[in-house]
Write an enzyme that holds these catalytic residues in place. Structure first.
Site, mmCIF file in Angstrom:
data_model
loop_
_atom_site.group_PDB
_atom_site.id
_atom_site.type_symbol
_atom_site.label_atom_id
_atom_site.label_comp_id
_atom_site.label_asym_id
_atom_site.label_seq_id
_atom_site.Cartn_x
_atom_site.Cartn_y
_atom_site.Cartn_z
ATOM 1 N N GLY A 61 84.887 14.794 67.767
ATOM 2 C CA GLY A 61 84.990 13.790 68.134
ATOM 3 C C GLY A 61 84.958 13.545 69.620
ATOM 4 C CB THR A 62 84.700 15.703 72.607
ATOM 5 O OG1 THR A 62 83.989 16.862 71.836
ATOM 6 C CG2 THR A 62 86.230 16.170 72.402
ATOM 7 C CG HIS A 120 117.480 11.988 63.114
ATOM 8 N ND1 HIS A 120 117.713 13.217 62.500
ATOM 9 C CD2 HIS A 120 116.068 12.146 63.737
ATOM 10 C CE1 HIS A 120 116.623 14.185 62.778
ATOM 11 N NE2 HIS A 120 116.022 13.434 63.481
ATOM 12 C CD GLU A 121 114.278 8.560 65.008
ATOM 13 O OE1 GLU A 121 113.777 9.064 66.079
ATOM 14 O OE2 GLU A 121 114.042 9.513 63.997
#
Length: 671
Positions: free
Chosen positions: A230-231, A448-449
């Protein structure tokens, strides 16, 4: 800046693909229609039974008005005064020959003048001229000739095409690109200025070779473009095709592979033969690793068809019969599996590395792809570029396309900044899934977050600040903690790696501290933490074991991916490695635990905000950490879709987020 196009003295292109309109198809249909018309015309009622009558009976029927229509024609085969009368009665007549009734009749014999007058007076008979022997033969033969000719034409065409297919296995499948169809130039390529400069030298040499040859220089015979997917390697080759004033052939590495032995080598020879006829020319081979893999890497013995193809390619590129004027441009994202003989100077003289774009390159790529998209004034491409590190040119093009689709779905006339942000989060983290969660699961996910966000905010060194925290499921996670880097991170220091381990462990620590229980939601975090710690010990020399690489990564050439790590150390060293990995993780676990315990009120505030709003931004986390409460209003990131006739609410532009760390969310499914 794109180079000026030289449209003068363009040579006509050969071997152009055939147009869709094919006159042969029209001729075939015309022949079919003609055959059917001839059959209908010449048959003219044949196949129906008719009663055999005498001429006097027909005359009597005519006097009584029982005949609907009839024809009189001479019968020269039986005599000059002989005639044939055919027609149709108004009422069916019993045919004594087969016992059926039929309205048709026929008669032959001598027709006197008196009977002729009577038949003419009835006004139902029509006189026909005598048919010659030639017309009779034509009526019988022409339909069959047309049908047989049509079948012969179709069968012979199939046989010829089958013969061409059998003999074309060894022909090259390289396609000659037309210059006027979807033409690209160097102005359409951004983000890889160094690679574009090196490739442009080839185009310049082909346009003005004396400029280089008078200095004693030679044009490179081959250019290998290497880089992640994809470059823009193939896009760069298309730009070369648009800029060069020479024939440009394009072929894929897999086109050489065939089930028959020797076909690949034959196609290579035929491809270079076409190139010599059109020299000077360019030949682009995409995904050359399909045919150029290292020899001797296959399983089993015997004659390897792929190696024959590679040998033929090596000889054609630089052998005794050197091809002057044929330049090869190849692209691959696996240069490590290519044969060393293919990479030497004289074959591929240059290796151009097309890397992922940096900050400036990403902004240039976004500006190229934004030409065809209606952007609002609040869209800042530089902000988008800063929030998308690690994305390739294809990813950036997909990002803008998704934002345009999202804006159209929201009935907007232009793409706004909020659309780009939502599209970026959809591309990187997955689409939001409004999964039904009970209060217990929401609380577990929120803490958790909150643990991830709290430790990140405390240990932040200014490179990875928290941008957004959400408990809305995305992709395979029930929640996400998103970050945005302040710059492109090219190296990782030991302190930053230890900080990443602490952040990864913070979610599990918050679960255990608040709920007195743990879940499988930290599976992704544990894998990421273990991987970082093992790299620090075995590969990066960041522990007391010294700067020694313990274990060498073996790239299995045949499979094309890393599957093993050879153990080049003793069992005692293996125990030391495990002990060091365990020590690093335990130290960072204790570090993150101390931060969460000492700042427990902030942890609760962040979790409560997540339970109330589902999504909060990084500034809200910092406000809770500094002031004990949120002071900025929470704006919903994804507004509801507008109804017909309703205007879309706008949101002030913000910096888009980008998560550069491993999974920091509970898993959606049990491990």
């Amino acid at each position: 800046m794109s180079e000026p196009r030289n449209d003068k003295k363009r040579r006509p292109l050969k071997n152009l693909p055939p147009e869709r309109f094919q006159p042969k198809v029209i001729l075939i249909w015309m022949a079919v229609v003609a055959a059917m018309a001839a059959l209908v015309y010449f048959s003219n009622g044949k196949g129906q039974t008719s009663a055999n009558l005498k001429i006097q009976q027909i005359v009597d029927f005519a006097d009584k008005g029982m005949i609907a229509k009839g024809e009189i024609s001479p019968d020269p085969g039986n005599g000059r005064d002989q005639s044939i009368i055919v027609g149709e009665l108004k009422e069916p007549l019993l045919d004594g020959a087969n016992g059926t009734k039929t309205p048709l009749f026929k008669a032959s014999g001598r027709l006197t003048d008196t009977n002729m007058e009577k038949l003419q007076k009835s006004a139902v008979f029509v006189e026909r001229p005598a048919s010659t022997m030639l017309s009779q033969i034509a009526g019988q033969v022409i339909p069959f000739v047309l049908i047989i000719g049509l079948l012969y034409f179709l069968f012979m065409r199939q046989i010829r095409s089958a013969g061409r297919g059998a003999l074309s296995f060894g022909k090259s499948r390289a396609k000659l690109l037309t210059r006027d169809r979807d033409r690209l130039t160097f102005g359409d390529v951004a983000g890889c200025d160094e690679a574009k400069e090196e490739v442009s030298e080839v185009v310049e040499f082909l346009k003005d070779p004396k400029k280089f040859t008078k200095m004693g220089g030679k044009i490179p015979k081959g250019i290998l473009m290497v880089g992640p997917p994809g470059t823009g390697k193939t896009l760069l080759a298309k730009a070369v095709a648009g800029e060069a004033d020479v024939p440009f052939f394009s072929i894929s590495g897999s086109d050489f592979v065939e089930m028959f032995v020797g076909v690949g080598a034959s196609r290579v020879r035929d491809m270079f033969e076409q190139g010599r006829k059109s020299a000077p020319c360019l030949i682009f081979i995409d995904e050359i690793d399909a045919v150029g893999r290292q020899r001797g890497a296959g399983l089993g013995g015997g004659n390897d068809e792929r190696e024959q193809t590679l040998n033929s390619l090596l000889v054609e590129m630089d052998g005794f019969d050197t091809n002057e004027g044929v330049i090869i441009i190849a692209a691959t994202n696996r240069p490590d599996v290519l044969d060393s003989a293919l990479l030497r100077p004289g074959r591929f003289d240059r290796q151009i590395y097309v890397d992922l774009p940096d900050l400036v390159g990403r902004e240039q790529i976004l500006r190229v792809h934004a030409r065809k998209i209606a952007l609002s004034e609040d869209v800042d491409l530089s902000v988008i570029a800063r929030g998308t590190p690690g994305l390739s040119g294809a990813d950036l093009a997909n990002l803008l396309n998704e934002s345009a689709l999202l804006a159209a779905r929201r009935n907007k006339k232009k793409v706004e900044m909020i659309d780009v942000e939502d599209a970026r989060e959809k591309v990187q983290f997955g689409r939001e899934r409004r999964r039904v969660m009970d209060d217990g699961e929401k609380k577990l996910t929120a803490y958790h977050e909150a643990g991830h966000a709290l430790v990140t905010a405390v240990l932040d060194d200014g490179l990875l600040p928290v941008h957004k925290v959400t408990i809305i499921p995305r992709g395979g996670s029930l929640g996400s903690t998103m970050f945005i880097p302040s710059k492109d991170i090219l190296t990782q220091e030991k302190k930053r790696l230890e900080t990443r381990i602490s952040i990864g462990l913070a979610g599990r620590i918050a679960e255990e501290l608040v709920l007195n229980d743990i879940s499988n939601g930290a599976a992704g975090d544990i894998k990421m933490v273990t991987k970082i710690a093992r790299h620090m010990v075995c590969d990066w020399g960041m522990t007391s074991l010294g700067m020694i690489a313990y274990g060498e990564s073996n790239d299995t050439v045949f499979l094309g991916r890393e599957i093993t790590r050879s153990q080049a150390y003793s069992e005692e060293t293996a125990r030391k490695i495990d002990a060091e990995v365990f020590r690093i993780v335990n130290e960072q676990y204790a570090r993150a635990t101390e931060i969460i315990v000492t700042r427990r009120p902030a942890l609760d505030k962040i979790a409560e905000a997540l339970l109330e709003h589902e999504t909060i931004e990084g500034k809200h986390v910092m406000e809770i950490l500094q002031h004990g409460e949120m002071r900025s209003p929470v704006v919903r990131e994804i507004p509801p879709l507008p109804k017909s006739g309703e205007k879309q609410p706008k949101k002030p532009a913000d910096v888009p987020a980008s998560e550069t760390m491993g999974g920091t969310a509970p898993a959606a499914n049990p491990a």
